[in-house]
Design an enzyme around this catalytic site. Structure first.
Site, mmCIF file in Angstrom:
data_model
loop_
_atom_site.group_PDB
_atom_site.id
_atom_site.type_symbol
_atom_site.label_atom_id
_atom_site.label_comp_id
_atom_site.label_asym_id
_atom_site.label_seq_id
_atom_site.Cartn_x
_atom_site.Cartn_y
_atom_site.Cartn_z
ATOM 1 N N HIS A 200 -1.877 15.902 23.432
ATOM 2 C CA HIS A 200 -1.842 14.790 24.375
ATOM 3 C C HIS A 200 -2.507 15.141 25.708
ATOM 4 O O HIS A 200 -2.586 14.289 26.597
ATOM 5 C CB HIS A 200 -0.397 14.344 24.617
ATOM 6 C CG HIS A 200 0.169 13.547 23.483
ATOM 7 N ND1 HIS A 200 0.633 14.140 22.325
ATOM 8 C CD2 HIS A 200 0.325 12.210 23.308
ATOM 9 C CE1 HIS A 200 1.066 13.200 21.498
ATOM 10 N NE2 HIS A 200 0.878 12.024 22.066
ATOM 11 N N GLU B 54 -0.272 10.028 14.026
ATOM 12 C CA GLU B 54 0.345 11.237 14.576
ATOM 13 C C GLU B 54 1.464 11.756 13.675
ATOM 14 O O GLU B 54 1.625 12.974 13.518
ATOM 15 C CB GLU B 54 0.880 10.959 15.982
ATOM 16 C CG GLU B 54 -0.234 10.795 17.006
ATOM 17 C CD GLU B 54 0.272 10.547 18.405
ATOM 18 O OE1 GLU B 54 -0.525 10.701 19.345
ATOM 19 O OE2 GLU B 54 1.462 10.190 18.576
#
Length: 243
Positions: free
Chosen positions: A176, A143
């Site tokens: 997410h 990420e």
């Protein structure tokens, strides 16, 4: 954008979508080739594929990142190692502070502080403990490379820190898939972008991200004993969710 960065983004997206074909393939292989009971294989398939796909994805991403680094000549703005180490440690506290502030603000709008994303990851960890390596190490590293090194870094070459940080952090939050906690994820992403901006070292934001997720996992695993000393709302405000 460097072609290696494009390859990394494509690899990351394919990794996230790989379960579409990965789950049935792994399930079939487990039942037919390794003679695992169908019920057992059904339970093992999601966490096992998560570990396999993230490890392969991380190897490919690091390969392309290394190739891209060979062409980076200007390192003058990089903060020295000593101050960067201090920022890395400070960054862990900054991330928790951002999460607590965001959780408090969300609570004012009646948004539950529990995270479905965190709960799903903890279920996978219970089924297959090696998932901890993904939630605490491989996932955060990927990420940071994708959302801070590439997306934020590319935007920062043309726009201000605020514009680049907000845009990249909102994308980070949307990735997410918990719209109710979009503000929380975005504020965390902005905190991590700030660390990268201050040090010009992606390893600093990686350290903060990895440390935070590791602490959250440990706290979640210890939850039955921790909840005896902390109220439910205070507990979730403190440890937040996995990012």
């Amino acid at each position: 954008m460097k072609k290696e960065y494009v390859y990394i983004l494509v690899t990351y997206v394919l990794m996230l979508l790989s379960n579409i074909i990965g789950y049935p393939m792994l399930y079939w292989a487990g039942v037919n080739l390794f003679h695992e009971p169908p019920a057992s294989m059904k339970t093992l398939t999601p966490p096992l594929w998560t570990v396999l796909s993230f490890i392969v994805g991380l190897i490919i991403v690091l390969h392309f990142l290394r190739r891209a680094a060979k062409n980076e000549m200007n390192r003058a703005e990089v903060l020295p190692a000593g101050p960067s180490a201090l920022w890395a440690v400070y960054g862990v506290f900054l991330c928790f502070f951002a999460q607590i502030v965001a959780a408090k603000i969300e609570s004012l709008f009646g948004i539950p502080q529990s995270s479905n994303n965190t709960q799903q990851i903890m279920v996978l960890i219970e089924r297959f403990p090696l998932v901890i390596l993904i939630s605490s190490i491989a996932g955060p590293i990927l990420e940071e490379i994708v959302f801070r090194k590439i997306i934020f870094g590319t935007l920062r070459r043309r726009f201000s820190f605020i514009v680049s940080g907000v845009v990249s952090s909102v994308i980070f939050g949307l990735a997410h898939t918990e719209i109710s906690h979009l503000f929380l994820y975005s504020l965390l992403g902005l905190a991590l972008a700030f660390l990268y901006e201050k040090t010009k070292r992606i390893t600093v934001s990686m350290f903060a991200h990895v440390s935070m997720n590791t602490i959250v996992v440990v706290m979640q695993l210890l939850y039955p004993s921790v909840q005896q000393t902390l109220q439910f709302q205070d507990f979730h405000s403190l440890i937040g969710g996995l990012i």
